[in-house]
Design a protein around this motif. Structure first.
Motif, PDB file in Angstrom:
ATOM      1  N   THR A   1     -23.628 -18.488  -4.478  1.00 51.66           N
ATOM      2  CA  THR A   1     -24.706 -18.750  -5.439  1.00 51.66           C
ATOM      3  C   THR A   1     -24.540 -17.961  -6.735  1.00 51.66           C
ATOM      4  O   THR A   1     -25.439 -17.954  -7.566  1.00 51.66           O
ATOM      5  CB  THR A   1     -26.081 -18.410  -4.815  1.00 51.66           C
ATOM      6  OG1 THR A   1     -26.080 -17.026  -4.442  1.00 51.66           O
ATOM      7  CG2 THR A   1     -26.371 -19.288  -3.616  1.00 51.66           C
ATOM      8  N   GLY A   2     -23.417 -17.312  -6.911  1.00 55.83           N
ATOM      9  CA  GLY A   2     -23.194 -16.467  -8.081  1.00 55.83           C
ATOM     10  C   GLY A   2     -22.453 -17.157  -9.215  1.00 55.83           C
ATOM     11  O   GLY A   2     -21.643 -16.540  -9.876  1.00 55.83           O
ATOM     12  N   GLY A   3     -22.690 -18.442  -9.405  1.00 56.56           N
ATOM     13  CA  GLY A   3     -21.972 -19.187 -10.443  1.00 56.56           C
ATOM     14  C   GLY A   3     -20.840 -19.981  -9.828  1.00 56.56           C
ATOM     15  O   GLY A   3     -20.853 -20.302  -8.646  1.00 56.56           O
ATOM     16  N   ALA A   4     -19.835 -20.261 -10.640  1.00 58.00           N
ATOM     17  CA  ALA A   4     -18.678 -21.020 -10.148  1.00 58.00           C
ATOM     18  C   ALA A   4     -17.905 -20.193  -9.124  1.00 58.00           C
ATOM     19  O   ALA A   4     -17.745 -18.982  -9.287  1.00 58.00           O
ATOM     20  CB  ALA A   4     -17.771 -21.401 -11.308  1.00 58.00           C
ATOM     21  N   TRP A   5     -17.439 -20.834  -8.058  1.00 55.19           N
ATOM     22  CA  TRP A   5     -16.645 -20.159  -7.033  1.00 55.19           C
ATOM     23  C   TRP A   5     -15.342 -19.674  -7.688  1.00 55.19           C
ATOM     24  O   TRP A   5     -14.610 -20.460  -8.285  1.00 55.19           O
ATOM     25  CB  TRP A   5     -16.370 -21.125  -5.883  1.00 55.19           C
ATOM     26  CG  TRP A   5     -15.528 -20.584  -4.775  1.00 55.19           C
ATOM     27  CD1 TRP A   5     -14.283 -21.033  -4.422  1.00 55.19           C
ATOM     28  CD2 TRP A   5     -15.848 -19.548  -3.861  1.00 55.19           C
ATOM     29  NE1 TRP A   5     -13.814 -20.319  -3.341  1.00 55.19           N
ATOM     30  CE2 TRP A   5     -14.761 -19.393  -2.973  1.00 55.19           C
ATOM     31  CE3 TRP A   5     -16.949 -18.695  -3.696  1.00 55.19           C
ATOM     32  CZ2 TRP A   5     -14.736 -18.448  -1.953  1.00 55.19           C
ATOM     33  CZ3 TRP A   5     -16.931 -17.762  -2.678  1.00 55.19           C
ATOM     34  CH2 TRP A   5     -15.842 -17.648  -1.811  1.00 55.19           C
ATOM     35  N   PRO A   6     -15.038 -18.381  -7.568  1.00 57.49           N
ATOM     36  CA  PRO A   6     -13.922 -17.822  -8.328  1.00 57.49           C
ATOM     37  C   PRO A   6     -12.542 -17.855  -7.670  1.00 57.49           C
ATOM     38  O   PRO A   6     -11.620 -17.203  -8.148  1.00 57.49           O
ATOM     39  CB  PRO A   6     -14.366 -16.373  -8.540  1.00 57.49           C
ATOM     40  CG  PRO A   6     -15.169 -16.066  -7.332  1.00 57.49           C
ATOM     41  CD  PRO A   6     -15.865 -17.348  -6.976  1.00 57.49           C
ATOM     42  N   PHE A   7     -12.398 -18.595  -6.578  1.00 58.55           N
ATOM     43  CA  PHE A   7     -11.115 -18.607  -5.876  1.00 58.55           C
ATOM     44  C   PHE A   7     -10.600 -20.030  -5.670  1.00 58.55           C
ATOM     45  O   PHE A   7     -11.358 -20.987  -5.713  1.00 58.55           O
ATOM     46  CB  PHE A   7     -11.248 -17.931  -4.504  1.00 58.55           C
ATOM     47  CG  PHE A   7     -11.684 -16.495  -4.579  1.00 58.55           C
ATOM     48  CD1 PHE A   7     -10.868 -15.533  -5.139  1.00 58.55           C
ATOM     49  CD2 PHE A   7     -12.913 -16.097  -4.078  1.00 58.55           C
ATOM     50  CE1 PHE A   7     -11.260 -14.205  -5.208  1.00 58.55           C
ATOM     51  CE2 PHE A   7     -13.318 -14.777  -4.142  1.00 58.55           C
ATOM     52  CZ  PHE A   7     -12.495 -13.827  -4.710  1.00 58.55           C
TER      53      PHE A   7
END
Length: 93
Positions: free
Chosen positions: A7-13
């Protein structure tokens, strides 16, 4: 954590899920996915025997900086890792 529940924005991986971990005694923060553990913070990158987190982070466009009159490439990320770093730091505190 996973792309589906993040839920912290775009998935970073580039991988669908993983586990954050803190080695409290050494202050090393890691992310494990697919049985591979990646170093997140400087301590883990320098002193741990972990793969580089850059292996599973989507890259953005190459940026350049001028160093003594020479243009040098600088890696940029397509998505911020700040949310991941913040959660990992909470594990170590």
């Amino acid at each position: 954590m996973s792309k589906a529940t993040w839920t912290g924005g775009a998935w970073p991986f580039t991988v669908p899920d993983g586990v954050l971990k803190c080695y409290v005694e050494d202050s090393m923060e890691t992310f494990t996915s697919g049985g591979v553990e990646y170093g997140l913070n400087a301590t883990a990158k320098r002193f741990g025997n972990f793969r580089d987190i850059d292996d599973i982070v989507p890259t953005g466009p190459t940026a350049y900086v001028d160093i003594n009159g020479t243009k040098q490439p600088v890696k940029t990320y397509a998505v911020s890792l700040d949310g991941i770093y913040a959660r990992a730091s909470k594990l170590c505190s």
